[in-house]
Design an enzyme around this catalytic site. Structure first.
Site, short mmCIF file in Angstrom:
data_model
loop_
_atom_site.label_atom_id
_atom_site.label_comp_id
_atom_site.label_asym_id
_atom_site.label_seq_id
_atom_site.Cartn_x
_atom_site.Cartn_y
_atom_site.Cartn_z
N ASP A 137 0.84 -1.21 0.00
CA ASP A 137 0.00 0.00 0.00
C ASP A 137 0.87 1.26 0.00
OD1 ASP A 137 0.87 -0.17 2.60
OD2 ASP A 137 -1.11 -0.07 3.53
N SER A 138 2.20 1.07 0.01
CA SER A 138 3.10 2.21 -0.22
C SER A 138 2.86 2.81 -1.60
CB SER A 138 4.56 1.76 -0.09
OG SER A 138 4.82 0.63 -0.91
N GLU A 174 9.67 -3.82 10.25
CA GLU A 174 10.01 -2.53 9.65
C GLU A 174 10.57 -1.56 10.69
OE1 GLU A 174 7.06 -0.69 7.14
OE2 GLU A 174 8.20 1.18 7.00
N ASP A 224 -0.85 -6.18 0.17
CA ASP A 224 -1.29 -5.58 1.42
C ASP A 224 -2.80 -5.47 1.50
OD1 ASP A 224 0.85 -4.91 3.13
OD2 ASP A 224 1.39 -3.19 1.89
N GLU A 239 -0.97 -5.41 8.86
CA GLU A 239 -0.18 -4.78 9.92
C GLU A 239 -0.81 -5.07 11.28
OE1 GLU A 239 0.48 -0.61 9.10
OE2 GLU A 239 1.16 -1.03 7.05
N LYS A 248 -0.85 -9.50 3.25
CA LYS A 248 -0.09 -8.95 4.38
C LYS A 248 -0.99 -8.00 5.17
CE LYS A 248 3.50 -5.89 3.90
NZ LYS A 248 3.02 -4.72 4.67
O1 KIV Z 1 3.60 -1.15 1.59
C1 KIV Z 1 4.81 -1.39 1.66
O2 KIV Z 1 5.62 -1.00 0.83
C2 KIV Z 1 5.28 -2.18 2.80
C3 KIV Z 1 6.76 -2.33 2.94
C4 KIV Z 1 7.27 -1.14 3.67
C5 KIV Z 1 7.14 -3.60 3.61
O3 KIV Z 1 4.51 -2.63 3.59
#
Ligand code: KIV
Length: 255
Positions: free
Chosen positions: A42-43, A179, A81, A112, A110
């Site tokens: 989600d970056s 992270e 994510d 968090e 993934k």
């Molecule tokens: O969204 C992302 O890029 C991430 C990385 C920082 C692991 O979760």
């Protein structure tokens, strides 16, 4: 790459090379360079959309980018994510959204959060969804954390993160992203767990490393302190990606 292949690398103590990826062309380039795990992170909210945080990213966008990445490659394991707000309400909500990401082509999702997410991880794992946890700096909690600072610096915070990692593993997580935590803590968590850890700013002792693709290419206006521009001094994106994979495999990155 399947989740079993990743486990095999971990058992052979071969560092796992992972990168974020958001489109088909870069997925193909990463595959050619030998990247083993592609995270549709989600970056993308930051580096593709120009948002200040990852919070505005939607399920529709994650599905779109997952489909694009999956069209561009066949070898790497693709994980996606779960975006902010798509899994925190209940395990059922997480399952419904994880199913959509898997239908878009992801092989793993993934999310968090530490021990508080253990019930959700167990719920997904029991229903055939491979899960990667993510602890330490959790960008979706940036407003609660009060910024993007390193986590786990005090003894009690470090212990909490270790407990979080153990709780997620116990719940059935397959991989754990660490992270922005001190390198000795990254090492301690990696040594205590029996699942692979993938570090981003968590030291060289993790089972693998991940970077945001645009940081690796030196494109981000604000480079995180743990990132390295692999394109600088090299002639092409392909060379930069290959240099990253080699540096991870040789444990030359992070220094
Ligand atoms: O969204 C992302 O890029 C991430 C990385 C920082 C692991 O979760």
């Amino acid at each position: 790459m399947t989740k079993k292949d990743i486990l095999r690398l971990y058992q052979c103590r071969e560092p796992i090379a992972a990168l974020t990826c958001y489109d088909a062309s870069f997925a193909q380039a990463c595959e050619q360079a030998g990247v083993e795990v592609l995270l549709v992170g989600d970056s993308l909210g930051n580096v593709v959309q120009g948002q200040r945080t990852t919070l505005p990213v939607t399920m529709t966008q994650m599905i779109y980018h997952t489909e694009a990445v999956c069209r561009g490659c066949s070898q790497p394991l693709v994980m996606t994510d779960l975006p902010f707000g798509s899994y925190q309400t209940s395990p059922q909500q997480a399952l419904e959204h994880a199913v959509l990401l898997m239908q878009a082509g992801a092989q793993m999702v993934k999310l968090e959060g530490g021990a508080v997410m253990a019930e959700t991880v167990a719920f997904l794992a029991a229903r055939g969804i491979p899960v990667c946890g993510h602890i330490g700096l959790q960008p979706q909690s940036v407003h609660q954390l009060g910024g993007f600072a390193m986590q786990g610096k005090s003894d009690s915070a470090a212990q909490r993160l270790l407990d979080d990692g153990l709780a997620l593993q116990q719940a059935g997580a397959d991989i754990l992203v660490l992270e922005s935590i001190p390198a000795p803590l990254g090492q301690a968590i990696t040594e205590r767990l029996t699942i692979p850890t993938i570090g981003i700013g968590a030291g060289s002792a993790c089972s693998g490393q991940i970077l945001v693709l645009y940081d690796l290419l030196g494109l981000s206006p604000i480079m995180p302190p743990f990132a390295r521009d692999f394109l600088s001094g090299r002639g092409s994106i392909q060379e930069a990606l290959a240099a990253y994979v080699q540096a991870v495999k040789q444990q030359a990155f992070p220094a």
